[in-house]
Design an enzyme around this catalytic site. Structure first.
Site, PDB file in Angstrom:
ATOM      1  N   ARG A 134      50.081  27.668  16.022  1.00  0.00           N
ATOM      2  CA  ARG A 134      50.796  28.767  16.659  1.00  0.00           C
ATOM      3  C   ARG A 134      51.085  29.771  15.557  1.00  0.00           C
ATOM      4  NH1 ARG A 134      56.259  28.439  18.693  1.00  0.00           N
ATOM      5  NH2 ARG A 134      56.337  26.628  17.340  1.00  0.00           N
ATOM      6  N   ARG A 177      33.814  18.277  23.901  1.00  0.00           N
ATOM      7  CA  ARG A 177      34.998  17.949  24.713  1.00  0.00           C
ATOM      8  C   ARG A 177      35.290  19.081  25.677  1.00  0.00           C
ATOM      9  NH1 ARG A 177      39.728  17.566  21.604  1.00  0.00           N
ATOM     10  NH2 ARG A 177      40.682  16.341  23.234  1.00  0.00           N
ATOM     11  N   LYS A 186      35.866  23.319  11.213  1.00  0.00           N
ATOM     12  CA  LYS A 186      35.379  22.138  11.947  1.00  0.00           C
ATOM     13  C   LYS A 186      34.038  21.642  11.400  1.00  0.00           C
ATOM     14  CE  LYS A 186      34.721  20.308  16.556  1.00  0.00           C
ATOM     15  NZ  LYS A 186      35.371  20.168  17.837  1.00  0.00           N
TER      16      LYS A 186
HETATM   17  C1  BTN Z   1      33.760  18.081  20.367  1.00  0.00           C
HETATM   18  O1  BTN Z   1      33.763  18.915  21.279  1.00  0.00           O
HETATM   19  O2  BTN Z   1      34.398  18.267  19.336  1.00  0.00           O
HETATM   20  C2  BTN Z   1      32.975  16.805  20.528  1.00  0.00           C
HETATM   21  C3  BTN Z   1      31.542  16.989  20.132  1.00  0.00           C
HETATM   22  C4  BTN Z   1      30.718  15.724  20.241  1.00  0.00           C
HETATM   23  C5  BTN Z   1      29.251  15.982  19.954  1.00  0.00           C
HETATM   24  C6  BTN Z   1      28.448  14.724  19.885  1.00  0.00           C
HETATM   25  S1  BTN Z   1      26.831  14.993  19.246  1.00  0.00           S
HETATM   26  C7  BTN Z   1      26.382  13.371  19.694  1.00  0.00           C
HETATM   27  C8  BTN Z   1      27.010  13.076  21.030  1.00  0.00           C
HETATM   28  N1  BTN Z   1      26.155  13.519  22.117  1.00  0.00           N
HETATM   29  C9  BTN Z   1      26.689  14.524  22.806  1.00  0.00           C
HETATM   30  O3  BTN Z   1      26.152  15.089  23.786  1.00  0.00           O
HETATM   31  N2  BTN Z   1      27.894  14.834  22.298  1.00  0.00           N
HETATM   32  C10 BTN Z   1      28.243  13.969  21.188  1.00  0.00           C
END
Ligand code: BTN
Length: 276
Positions: free
Chosen positions: A271, A71, A136
């Site tokens: 926070r 993201r 995570k």
């Molecule tokens: C995040 O940033 O938390 C989201 C991560 C999403 C990763 C997955 S792996 C499969 C799919 N292909 C990608 O390029 N990204 C998502």
């Protein structure tokens, strides 16, 4: 067939196994499963290919990604034969208005699937991070595009199953994988098939009614319930206050002396003190 990593077996991805498990699940719409040894990004593959296949639903999984996307323009660390990298398309009847709760629904689908496999310590961080013991474990990236004038949702999920030793991941809360969980959890084929089936079932239900059917369940896994939090959007702190849960549409509610505010997007972090 499997490979031995860090003393435990990690099963290789199998198109046959994933396809058969999904076909057996009784989902109404058929899906075509595509498995790759290496790919740039499974989300990108779905984007490129959904333009060509029209109404067919696609599921793309890979052993590794060379340009895995996260993201907010971040990258997603995707070493080979260790984790789940999967993306699928969702086509029917999605309008831009009811997209936002989808990411919460997918997070909940993953929690359901892993809980059934006996994984404990799972929680959710709004909007769509899945945490294991506060770190995570999985991320979800939902994108969309128009294909033949129809909106196609591209739902990408990365789950850390067994990270190789020495991998460096930049995460403010740290990261986790499933390597200390039962060996049953390590069959990525099962995780992928179950997650696809659960996600499609839940998405159909949420689109037929609304997100409120999952609100209580989502809240029961809220990692930051009643905690002091801040929301960061594109590098800027946009909101801060006490996490007051989510509303019927999956928006985050933040309570402060100024009242309760609704948050539609952003990254949430704790926070740590009132001057933060
Ligand atoms: C995040 O940033 O938390 C989201 C991560 C999403 C990763 C997955 S792996 C499969 C799919 N292909 C990608 O390029 N990204 C998502």
């Amino acid at each position: 067939m499997g490979i031995i990593k860090n003393q435990k077996q990690v099963f290789s991805l199998s198109k046959l196994q994933i396809q058969a498990a999904i076909d057996r699940s009784g989902l109404k719409n058929k899906v075509n499963v595509h498995v790759f040894e290496e790919i740039d990004s499974t989300n990108q593959w779905i984007k490129d290919n959904s333009l060509m296949v029209g109404n067919e639903q696609l599921l793309c999984v890979a052993e590794s990604q060379s340009s895995g996307r996260g993201r907010s323009g971040r990258s997603w660390v995707s070493p080979e034969q260790s984790n789940v990298y999967m993306s699928f398309s969702y086509l029917p009847g999605v309008s831009r208005n009811n997209i936002s709760p989808l990411s919460l629904v997918i997070g909940l689908a993953l929690v359901r699937v892993l809980s059934r496999k006996g994984v404990l310590g799972l929680s959710l961080k709004w909007p769509n991070d899945v945490l294991l013991n506060g770190k995570k474990l999985a991320g979800i990236l939902i994108e969309s595009q128009l294909s033949n004038r129809e909106l196609v949702m591209i739902i990408g999920i990365g789950v850390n199953v067994r990270m190789p030793v020495g991998i460096d991941i930049d995460s403010d809360i740290g990261w986790a994988d499933l390597s200390n969980e039962s060996s049953e959890c390590l069959d990525r084929n099962e995780i992928i098939a179950d997650l696809y089936t659960e996600s499609m079932t839940m998405i159909s239900k949420v689109l037929a009614s609304d997100f409120s059917i999952y609100k209580a369940e989502w809240k029961s896994y809220d990692a930051f319930a009643n905690k002091a939090i801040k929301v960061i959007d594109r590098g800027v702190v946009t909101n801060s206050g006490i996490n007051a849960g989510i509303d019927e549409n999956g928006c985050l509610l933040i309570s402060s002396p100024a009242g309760v505010k609704k948050v539609y997007s952003g990254d949430v972090s704790l926070r740590l003190n009132k001057h933060d």
